[in-house]
Write a protein that holds these residues in place. Structure first.
Motif, PDB file in Angstrom:
ATOM      1  N   GLY A 118       0.824  -1.201   0.000  1.00 15.61           N
ATOM      2  CA  GLY A 118       0.000   0.000   0.000  1.00 15.61           C
ATOM      3  C   GLY A 118       0.857   1.249   0.000  1.00 15.61           C
ATOM      4  O   GLY A 118       0.586   2.211  -0.724  1.00 15.61           O
ATOM      5  N   VAL A 119       1.907   1.240   0.825  1.00 16.47           N
ATOM      6  CA  VAL A 119       2.836   2.368   0.872  1.00 16.47           C
ATOM      7  C   VAL A 119       3.535   2.543  -0.474  1.00 16.47           C
ATOM      8  O   VAL A 119       3.688   3.664  -0.980  1.00 16.47           O
ATOM      9  N   ALA A 120       3.942   1.416  -1.084  1.00 18.12           N
ATOM     10  CA  ALA A 120       4.622   1.480  -2.380  1.00 18.12           C
ATOM     11  C   ALA A 120       3.711   2.055  -3.458  1.00 18.12           C
ATOM     12  O   ALA A 120       4.119   2.885  -4.274  1.00 18.12           O
ATOM     13  N   ALA A 121       2.466   1.630  -3.459  1.00 21.59           N
ATOM     14  CA  ALA A 121       1.508   2.118  -4.458  1.00 21.59           C
ATOM     15  C   ALA A 121       1.205   3.589  -4.236  1.00 21.59           C
ATOM     16  O   ALA A 121       1.140   4.382  -5.189  1.00 21.59           O
ATOM     17  N   PHE A 122       1.044   3.987  -2.974  1.00 22.93           N
ATOM     18  CA  PHE A 122       0.740   5.383  -2.663  1.00 22.93           C
ATOM     19  C   PHE A 122       1.931   6.275  -3.014  1.00 22.93           C
ATOM     20  O   PHE A 122       1.751   7.385  -3.520  1.00 22.93           O
ATOM     21  N   ARG A 123       3.142   5.793  -2.764  1.00 20.49           N
ATOM     22  CA  ARG A 123       4.341   6.555  -3.126  1.00 20.49           C
ATOM     23  C   ARG A 123       4.396   6.773  -4.638  1.00 20.49           C
ATOM     24  O   ARG A 123       4.696   7.873  -5.106  1.00 20.49           O
ATOM     25  N   ALA A 124       4.117   5.718  -5.400  1.00 19.16           N
ATOM     26  CA  ALA A 124       4.127   5.840  -6.857  1.00 19.16           C
ATOM     27  C   ALA A 124       3.091   6.855  -7.321  1.00 19.16           C
ATOM     28  O   ALA A 124       3.333   7.638  -8.244  1.00 19.16           O
ATOM     29  N   PHE A 125       1.922   6.845  -6.680  1.00 14.75           N
ATOM     30  CA  PHE A 125       0.885   7.813  -7.038  1.00 14.75           C
ATOM     31  C   PHE A 125       1.326   9.239  -6.718  1.00 14.75           C
ATOM     32  O   PHE A 125       1.133  10.158  -7.522  1.00 14.75           O
ATOM     33  N   LEU A 126       1.929   9.442  -5.540  1.00 12.48           N
ATOM     34  CA  LEU A 126       2.368  10.782  -5.155  1.00 12.48           C
ATOM     35  C   LEU A 126       3.435  11.317  -6.101  1.00 12.48           C
ATOM     36  O   LEU A 126       3.527  12.529  -6.326  1.00 12.48           O
ATOM     37  N   LYS A 127       4.235  10.412  -6.668  1.00  8.33           N
ATOM     38  CA  LYS A 127       5.236  10.839  -7.639  1.00  8.33           C
ATOM     39  C   LYS A 127       4.574  11.470  -8.862  1.00  8.33           C
ATOM     40  O   LYS A 127       5.117  12.397  -9.458  1.00  8.33           O
ATOM     41  N   THR A 128       3.407  10.976  -9.238  1.00  9.16           N
ATOM     42  CA  THR A 128       2.710  11.556 -10.388  1.00  9.16           C
ATOM     43  C   THR A 128       2.185  12.947 -10.061  1.00  9.16           C
ATOM     44  O   THR A 128       1.892  13.730 -10.959  1.00  9.16           O
ATOM     45  N   GLU A 129       2.064  13.261  -8.769  1.00 11.02           N
ATOM     46  CA  GLU A 129       1.582  14.572  -8.340  1.00 11.02           C
ATOM     47  C   GLU A 129       2.722  15.443  -7.806  1.00 11.02           C
ATOM     48  O   GLU A 129       2.483  16.540  -7.308  1.00 11.02           O
ATOM     49  N   PHE A 130       3.949  14.930  -7.903  1.00 14.59           N
ATOM     50  CA  PHE A 130       5.133  15.664  -7.443  1.00 14.59           C
ATOM     51  C   PHE A 130       5.030  16.041  -5.966  1.00 14.59           C
ATOM     52  O   PHE A 130       5.421  17.137  -5.554  1.00 14.59           O
ATOM     53  N   SER A 131       4.511  15.147  -5.143  1.00 13.12           N
ATOM     54  CA  SER A 131       4.376  15.442  -3.716  1.00 13.12           C
ATOM     55  C   SER A 131       4.813  14.266  -2.854  1.00 13.12           C
ATOM     56  O   SER A 131       4.343  14.107  -1.729  1.00 13.12           O
ATOM     57  N   GLU A 132       5.721  13.447  -3.373  1.00 10.28           N
ATOM     58  CA  GLU A 132       6.149  12.268  -2.611  1.00 10.28           C
ATOM     59  C   GLU A 132       6.920  12.628  -1.352  1.00 10.28           C
ATOM     60  O   GLU A 132       7.090  11.801  -0.453  1.00 10.28           O
ATOM     61  N   GLU A 133       7.395  13.898  -1.255  1.00 10.65           N
ATOM     62  CA  GLU A 133       8.147  14.300  -0.064  1.00 10.65           C
ATOM     63  C   GLU A 133       7.286  14.199   1.199  1.00 10.65           C
ATOM     64  O   GLU A 133       7.813  13.977   2.299  1.00 10.65           O
ATOM     65  N   ASN A 134       5.973  14.356   1.064  1.00  6.36           N
ATOM     66  CA  ASN A 134       5.099  14.259   2.241  1.00  6.36           C
ATOM     67  C   ASN A 134       5.140  12.863   2.847  1.00  6.36           C
ATOM     68  O   ASN A 134       5.274  12.700   4.062  1.00  6.36           O
ATOM     69  N   LEU A 135       5.040  11.846   1.993  1.00  7.57           N
ATOM     70  CA  LEU A 135       5.104  10.473   2.481  1.00  7.57           C
ATOM     71  C   LEU A 135       6.503  10.143   2.996  1.00  7.57           C
ATOM     72  O   LEU A 135       6.645   9.478   4.037  1.00  7.57           O
ATOM     73  N   GLU A 136       7.533  10.595   2.298  1.00  9.03           N
ATOM     74  CA  GLU A 136       8.900  10.309   2.720  1.00  9.03           C
ATOM     75  C   GLU A 136       9.183  10.919   4.096  1.00  9.03           C
ATOM     76  O   GLU A 136       9.865  10.315   4.932  1.00  9.03           O
ATOM     77  N   PHE A 137       8.655  12.118   4.329  1.00 18.26           N
ATOM     78  CA  PHE A 137       8.824  12.757   5.643  1.00 18.26           C
ATOM     79  C   PHE A 137       8.108  11.946   6.717  1.00 18.26           C
ATOM     80  O   PHE A 137       8.660  11.701   7.800  1.00 18.26           O
ATOM     81  N   TRP A 138       6.876  11.534   6.440  1.00 19.70           N
ATOM     82  CA  TRP A 138       6.114  10.755   7.420  1.00 19.70           C
ATOM     83  C   TRP A 138       6.846   9.464   7.755  1.00 19.70           C
ATOM     84  O   TRP A 138       6.951   9.079   8.926  1.00 19.70           O
TER      85      TRP A 138
END
Length: 232
Positions: A118-138
């Motif tokens: 789930g985390v991997a899929a959500f990270r991939a999705f956030l990359k399409t929105e250029f906001s993966e830093e939020n998940l990486e910080f969490w």
């Protein structure tokens, strides 16, 4: 928002070209790059002579413009993006992902975050929105809370702050000024709870904003479809 920017690019394709230039020789990608550069320059010129706070505000707005324009030519939202970032054997991972597991991701945001796929899929999705830093910080905060060495705790805290929280950090997260300053004060005597407020803000932002879009995304729907096909 994306549609307005796209309409602007399309309009540029139909405008007359000076000096007898041929519109057919100008690619949409080139026009997007040109307009992006023009917007960047306009912001820089407008901010000339302003105070540091105005400069920082303008830079964040400028970054937002580049992100929105970039979405016109970089928008990928498919299951392949998910499999591409899995550590190994993505096909095997997809086979192990059951429909029940993938469906449970929609139960709550915390359920999604508790599942490695789930985390991997959500990270991939956030990359399409250029906001993966939020998940990486969490995730960095979750790992930080496991620190037992007081020496490592201090160094890790400063590293996380400099990478995600500080103004103009390489992967600066979207938090309010008060939260940022409170976290800065916590850096004077770092503890396992020094990022709790900032982490909570980012968690709430993802839960209310990105998570619902993820559940409606082609990437997530593709995963459900593929897992269901394996059962038929």
């Amino acid at each position: 928002m994306y549609q307005a920017a796209a309409d602007s690019v399309i309009q540029g394709l139909t405008e007359p070209c000076p000096d007898g230039a041929h519109p057919s020789r100008v690619s949409p990608a080139a026009l997007t790059t040109t307009r992006q550069s023009s917007l960047t320059s306009s912001f820089s010129d407008h901010l000339a002579g302003k105070d540091p706070q105005a400069m920082r505000t303008g830079q964040r707005q400028n970054k937002g413009m580049r992100t929105r324009l970039g979405c016109l030519s970089h928008k990928s939202d498919s299951c392949s993006d998910f499999t591409a970032i899995l550590p190994d054997k993505p096909n095997r991972a997809l086979k192990r992902l059951s429909t029940e597991e993938a469906t449970r991701w929609a139960d709550s945001f915390d359920v999604l975050l508790s599942h490695k796929y789930g985390v991997a899929a959500f990270r991939a999705f956030l990359k399409t929105e250029f906001s993966e830093e939020n998940l990486e910080f969490w995730l960095a905060c979750e790992e930080f809370k496991k620190t037992r060495s007081s020496t490592k705790l201090v160094s890790k805290a400063h590293r996380i702050f400099e990478e995600f929280v500080d103004v103009q950090a390489p992967r600066e997260v979207n938090i309010d000024f008060q939260t940022r300053e409170e976290t800065r004060k916590n850096m004077q005597e770092p503890s396992l709870t020094c990022f709790d407020q900032a982490q909570g803000k980012v968690h709430s932002l993802m839960e209310k904003d990105s998570y619902p879009r993820f559940l409606r995304s082609k990437m997530y729907l593709d995963l459900l479809t593929q897992s269901q096909r394996r059962l038929s």
